[in-house]
Motif scaffolding. Structure first.
Motif, short mmCIF file in Angstrom:
data_model
loop_
_atom_site.label_atom_id
_atom_site.label_comp_id
_atom_site.label_asym_id
_atom_site.label_seq_id
_atom_site.Cartn_x
_atom_site.Cartn_y
_atom_site.Cartn_z
N VAL A 19 -33.92 -54.10 -6.62
CA VAL A 19 -34.39 -55.41 -7.10
C VAL A 19 -33.38 -55.98 -8.09
CG1 VAL A 19 -36.16 -56.56 -8.51
CG2 VAL A 19 -36.83 -54.99 -6.67
N ALA A 20 -32.90 -55.17 -9.02
CA ALA A 20 -31.90 -55.64 -9.99
C ALA A 20 -30.59 -56.01 -9.29
CB ALA A 20 -31.66 -54.58 -11.05
N ALA A 21 -30.21 -55.24 -8.26
CA ALA A 21 -28.97 -55.53 -7.53
C ALA A 21 -29.04 -56.89 -6.86
CB ALA A 21 -28.70 -54.44 -6.50
N ARG A 22 -30.17 -57.22 -6.32
CA ARG A 22 -30.33 -58.50 -5.64
C ARG A 22 -30.34 -59.67 -6.63
NH1 ARG A 22 -30.12 -56.30 -1.23
NH2 ARG A 22 -31.61 -55.32 0.12
N ALA A 23 -30.62 -59.40 -7.89
CA ALA A 23 -30.64 -60.44 -8.92
C ALA A 23 -29.29 -60.54 -9.63
CB ALA A 23 -31.75 -60.14 -9.94
N ARG A 24 -28.27 -59.92 -9.06
CA ARG A 24 -26.94 -59.90 -9.69
C ARG A 24 -26.35 -61.30 -9.76
NH1 ARG A 24 -26.29 -58.37 -4.48
NH2 ARG A 24 -24.73 -59.48 -3.29
N PRO A 25 -25.38 -61.49 -10.64
CA PRO A 25 -24.67 -62.77 -10.67
C PRO A 25 -23.97 -63.00 -9.33
CG PRO A 25 -24.09 -61.42 -12.56
CD PRO A 25 -24.91 -60.56 -11.63
N ARG A 26 -23.97 -64.21 -8.87
CA ARG A 26 -23.38 -64.50 -7.56
C ARG A 26 -21.92 -64.92 -7.63
NH1 ARG A 26 -26.56 -61.90 -4.24
NH2 ARG A 26 -28.72 -62.39 -4.63
N GLU A 27 -21.42 -65.18 -8.83
CA GLU A 27 -20.03 -65.65 -8.91
C GLU A 27 -19.07 -64.51 -8.60
OE1 GLU A 27 -20.40 -63.89 -13.03
OE2 GLU A 27 -21.76 -64.86 -11.63
N LEU A 28 -17.92 -64.89 -8.12
CA LEU A 28 -16.87 -63.92 -7.86
C LEU A 28 -16.02 -63.77 -9.11
CD1 LEU A 28 -15.70 -65.00 -4.30
CD2 LEU A 28 -17.28 -63.17 -4.92
N ALA A 29 -15.51 -62.59 -9.32
CA ALA A 29 -14.64 -62.33 -10.47
C ALA A 29 -13.20 -62.71 -10.16
CB ALA A 29 -14.74 -60.87 -10.88
N GLY A 30 -12.85 -62.82 -8.91
CA GLY A 30 -11.49 -63.17 -8.51
C GLY A 30 -11.39 -63.09 -7.00
N PRO A 31 -10.19 -63.31 -6.44
CA PRO A 31 -10.04 -63.21 -4.98
C PRO A 31 -10.45 -61.81 -4.50
CG PRO A 31 -8.05 -64.06 -6.00
CD PRO A 31 -8.94 -63.62 -7.11
N HIS A 32 -11.27 -61.77 -3.50
CA HIS A 32 -11.75 -60.51 -2.91
C HIS A 32 -12.54 -59.66 -3.90
CE1 HIS A 32 -9.39 -61.56 0.53
NE2 HIS A 32 -8.27 -61.55 -0.19
N ASP A 33 -13.16 -60.29 -4.87
CA ASP A 33 -13.97 -59.58 -5.85
C ASP A 33 -15.41 -60.11 -5.83
OD1 ASP A 33 -11.71 -58.25 -6.66
OD2 ASP A 33 -11.47 -59.34 -8.53
N ALA A 34 -16.34 -59.23 -6.05
CA ALA A 34 -17.75 -59.60 -6.19
C ALA A 34 -18.33 -58.77 -7.32
CB ALA A 34 -18.51 -59.36 -4.90
N ILE A 35 -19.47 -59.17 -7.81
CA ILE A 35 -20.13 -58.46 -8.90
C ILE A 35 -21.33 -57.70 -8.35
CG2 ILE A 35 -21.26 -58.67 -11.15
CD1 ILE A 35 -18.30 -59.62 -11.03
N ALA A 36 -21.35 -56.40 -8.58
CA ALA A 36 -22.48 -55.55 -8.20
C ALA A 36 -23.22 -55.15 -9.47
CB ALA A 36 -21.99 -54.31 -7.46
N ARG A 37 -24.51 -55.38 -9.52
CA ARG A 37 -25.31 -54.90 -10.65
C ARG A 37 -25.85 -53.53 -10.27
NH1 ARG A 37 -28.79 -59.07 -12.71
NH2 ARG A 37 -27.05 -59.52 -14.08
N VAL A 38 -25.50 -52.52 -11.09
CA VAL A 38 -25.93 -51.15 -10.82
C VAL A 38 -26.76 -50.62 -11.98
CG1 VAL A 38 -23.95 -50.68 -9.31
CG2 VAL A 38 -23.82 -50.09 -11.73
N LEU A 39 -27.65 -49.69 -11.66
CA LEU A 39 -28.47 -49.01 -12.66
C LEU A 39 -29.25 -50.01 -13.53
CD1 LEU A 39 -25.74 -46.43 -13.66
CD2 LEU A 39 -27.80 -45.96 -12.29
N GLU A 40 -29.57 -51.15 -12.97
CA GLU A 40 -30.32 -52.22 -13.62
C GLU A 40 -29.58 -52.92 -14.75
OE1 GLU A 40 -35.01 -51.36 -13.28
OE2 GLU A 40 -34.00 -50.16 -14.79
N CYS A 41 -28.41 -52.40 -15.17
CA CYS A 41 -27.85 -52.93 -16.41
C CYS A 41 -26.34 -53.13 -16.44
CB CYS A 41 -28.24 -52.02 -17.57
SG CYS A 41 -27.52 -50.37 -17.43
N CYS A 42 -25.62 -52.59 -15.50
CA CYS A 42 -24.15 -52.67 -15.55
C CYS A 42 -23.64 -53.53 -14.41
CB CYS A 42 -23.55 -51.27 -15.43
SG CYS A 42 -24.03 -50.15 -16.75
N GLU A 43 -22.56 -54.27 -14.67
CA GLU A 43 -21.96 -55.11 -13.65
C GLU A 43 -20.58 -54.58 -13.31
OE1 GLU A 43 -22.15 -59.11 -15.14
OE2 GLU A 43 -24.33 -59.17 -14.91
N LEU A 44 -20.40 -54.22 -12.04
CA LEU A 44 -19.13 -53.68 -11.57
C LEU A 44 -18.43 -54.70 -10.69
CD1 LEU A 44 -20.12 -50.03 -10.58
CD2 LEU A 44 -19.18 -50.87 -12.75
#
Length: 158
Positions: A19-44
């Protein structure tokens, strides 16, 4: 991370992470980058073209629940942790969220190392260090061969 996340039955903690992963930020961090929300609290910062680890982190929000639980059960606040072959940085995120005094992530692949640094900065982890090298039984230079469904490339690693 709230350690309570791992004290509930596995199915429930996995659902909470998804559920937390699906609520992650949708913006990209750069070319070929995405943000994954893990463990409810960290953004990779991950490569969304990676059909294995990154895809799982983007969709499910955790990696290898049984290992995550085992680490959480034995780790103590203030521990200095090393993540060899850090890849997307999931275990580094786990260490940081559990109160590691420092985390050293070792990753030879330059693109992954760049994303690891971006993840550390994005989360504000003060004692998160990325060492861009391979680990082996002797000093020297080796060729890092990276294979994936999307591309194959060869890189020099020290």
């Amino acid at each position: 991370m709230n350690y309570q996340l791992l004290q509930v039955p596995r199915a429930r903690s996995e659902l909470r992470c998804a559920v937390a992963a699906r609520a992650r930020p949708r913006e990209l961090a750069g070319p070929h980058d995405a943000i994954a929300r893990v463990l409810e609290c960290c953004e990779l910062v991950v490569d969304p073209r990676d059909g294995a680890v990154a895809r799982h982190l983007l969709e499910v929000g955790f990696w290898e629940w049984w290992i995550t639980k085992a680490i959480a059960d034995c780790m103590r606040t203030g521990t200095i942790c090393v993540d060899l072959g850090a890849n997307a940085g999931y275990f580094g995120a786990l260490f940081a969220s559990l109160g590691a005094a420092a985390c050293i992530s070792v990753e030879p692949h330059p693109a992954l190392a760049r994303r690891l640094r971006a993840s550390g900065a994005r989360n504000g982890w003060p004692d998160f260090e990325v060492v861009e090298c391979a680990v082996g039984d002797r000093e020297g230079t080796a060729r890092l061969l990276v294979r994936s469904e999307e591309h194959t490339s060869e890189l020099q690693s020290h």
